[in-house]
Design an enzyme around this catalytic site. Structure first.
Site, PDB file in Angstrom:
ATOM      1  N   GLY A 125     106.168 107.455  64.724  1.00 32.29           N
ATOM      2  CA  GLY A 125     106.316 108.581  65.636  1.00 32.29           C
ATOM      3  C   GLY A 125     105.437 108.499  66.858  1.00 32.29           C
ATOM      4  O   GLY A 125     105.804 107.902  67.868  1.00 32.29           O
ATOM      5  N   ARG A 126     104.242 109.074  66.788  1.00 27.75           N
ATOM      6  CA  ARG A 126     103.406 109.243  67.980  1.00 27.75           C
ATOM      7  C   ARG A 126     103.004 107.938  68.646  1.00 27.75           C
ATOM      8  O   ARG A 126     102.758 107.917  69.850  1.00 27.75           O
ATOM      9  CB  ARG A 126     102.159 110.060  67.611  1.00 27.75           C
ATOM     10  N   PRO A 130     111.867 111.684  64.692  1.00 27.60           N
ATOM     11  CA  PRO A 130     112.483 112.677  65.577  1.00 27.60           C
ATOM     12  C   PRO A 130     111.428 113.553  66.245  1.00 27.60           C
ATOM     13  O   PRO A 130     111.243 114.710  65.885  1.00 27.60           O
ATOM     14  CB  PRO A 130     113.345 113.498  64.604  1.00 27.60           C
ATOM     15  N   LYS A 153     113.263 115.617  55.130  1.00 26.40           N
ATOM     16  CA  LYS A 153     111.884 115.280  55.480  1.00 26.40           C
ATOM     17  C   LYS A 153     110.978 116.406  55.000  1.00 26.40           C
ATOM     18  O   LYS A 153     111.258 117.585  55.252  1.00 26.40           O
ATOM     19  CB  LYS A 153     111.719 115.082  56.987  1.00 26.40           C
ATOM     20  N   GLN A 180     118.949 115.339  63.089  1.00 23.13           N
ATOM     21  CA  GLN A 180     118.046 116.153  62.275  1.00 23.13           C
ATOM     22  C   GLN A 180     118.207 117.640  62.577  1.00 23.13           C
ATOM     23  O   GLN A 180     118.108 118.071  63.730  1.00 23.13           O
ATOM     24  CB  GLN A 180     116.585 115.774  62.490  1.00 23.13           C
ATOM     25  N   CYS A 228     108.169 120.183  59.465  1.00 25.10           N
ATOM     26  CA  CYS A 228     107.547 120.451  60.768  1.00 25.10           C
ATOM     27  C   CYS A 228     106.441 121.502  60.631  1.00 25.10           C
ATOM     28  O   CYS A 228     106.675 122.580  60.074  1.00 25.10           O
ATOM     29  CB  CYS A 228     108.588 120.914  61.775  1.00 25.10           C
TER      30      CYS A 228
END
Length: 317
Positions: A229-230, A22, A146, A75, A105
């Site tokens: 992700g990235r 996400p 997470k 999320q 995060c």
């Protein structure tokens, strides 16, 4: 059937072992639709949204998605139980099959509010939130969390055990502390310790850019799944590429396909955001053209575009 072709089971629901992360501001609805063009089956995640935002927003943009994006998990972030029940009720009514709490995060604007990885430095609040989410979410919908290695100090092992006791169906871990951001060393030993201690699936997040990296991570940790992700940024075919690698296939993307995908991405952005969708699209452009000869000049020309028509014309050129 090998480990790599077996499904990952989360709360009794089956998904491939590779999952799209996400990434706020990057993996939005248009991007997820592009990912689906290459990978129809993996679990995708919405961008992280605070419970108060979801409960009180009038446009309900955070709840909008195209049916092709399913299975799509939602999320949340949170720093209190205020608005939690209202937000969960909205998400459940929109058909999301899984709900996740982000307590990992590292962004300053997030941790300054007491959300994200800051929750790992406030375990009483994190426990209160997990219990509140599990109570508010229908039993038929899995609730996951997470985490990172910790906030300022590593305490993911303790948090993982607490999360399991609170009824989570899976744990995703990015094994760096908040100051480590996305560049410090990954603590594979910590993940292996958590995997050996809990009975729910453990999903690894961090630097999975190829099947080779996923295989190495599995050998070091024994995890059940992998969050990508990235490396999806400017490469919505990355999940397909990694999953093909898991079955000894090679997925190769041409420059032509990359440019065509960029044009499709622009069209989806305009469809979703309107004409101002050109602005969020600009953050993706450098990724699409970075391997093209004379990329710096091309990137400069593309980013100068002030209108959709001008952008389309420059991409065509």
């Amino acid at each position: 059937m090998s480990f790599w072709t077996e499904d990952l089971s989360i709360g009794g629901r089956q998904y491939p072992r590779f999952i799209a992360a996400p990434m706020d501001g990057v993996i939005d609805s248009p991007m997820r639709q592009l990912i689906r063009m290459y990978s129809p089956e993996p679990l995708l995640f919405t961008e992280m949204r605070h419970v108060s935002c979801v409960a009180n927003e009038r446009t309900e943009r955070s709840l909008r998605y195209n049916s092709i994006e399913q299975p799509l998990a939602f999320q949340f972030s949170a720093n209190s139980t205020d608005f939690l029940e209202e937000a969960v009720e909205k998400v459940v009514s929109r058909g999301f099959p899984l709900i996740d709490l982000n307590s990992g995060c590292p962004a300053k604007c997030v941790i300054n509010s007491g959300s994200g990885s800051a929750l790992m430095g406030n375990l009483p609040l994190l426990k209160k939130l997990m219990l509140a989410f599990r109570k508010a979410i229908p039993a038929t919908i899995p609730f996951t969390v997470k985490i990172r290695a910790g906030f300022k100090e590593k305490n993911a092992y303790e948090v993982a055990l607490m999360a399991q006791d609170c009824g989570v169906a899976a744990i995703t871990i990015h094994p760096r502390t908040q100051p480590g951001g996305f560049s410090s060393l990954l603590d594979y030993d910590l993940v292996a310790k958590i995997k050996n201690a809990v009975s729910v699936p453990v999903i690894f997040s961090g630097n999975i850019t190829s099947f080779k990296m996923a295989k190495k991570t599995y050998e070091l940790t024994g995890v059940d799944g992998f969050m990508i992700g990235r490396s999806l940024w400017g490469a919505p075919w990355k999940l397909r590429e990694i999953m093909d690698g898991a079955v000894d296939k090679t997925y190769i993307t041409s420059i032509k396909e990359s440019v065509e995908c960029a044009m499709k991405h622009l069209d989806l952005n305009i469809e979703f955001y309107g004409d101002h969708g050109i602005n969020p699209f600009k953050k993706h452009l450098p990724q699409y053209v970075k391997y093209i000869p004379d990329a710096a000049r091309i990137r400069y020309e593309l980013l100068r575009s002030q209108s959709v028509d001008e952008m389309r014309s420059r991409i065509n050129e």
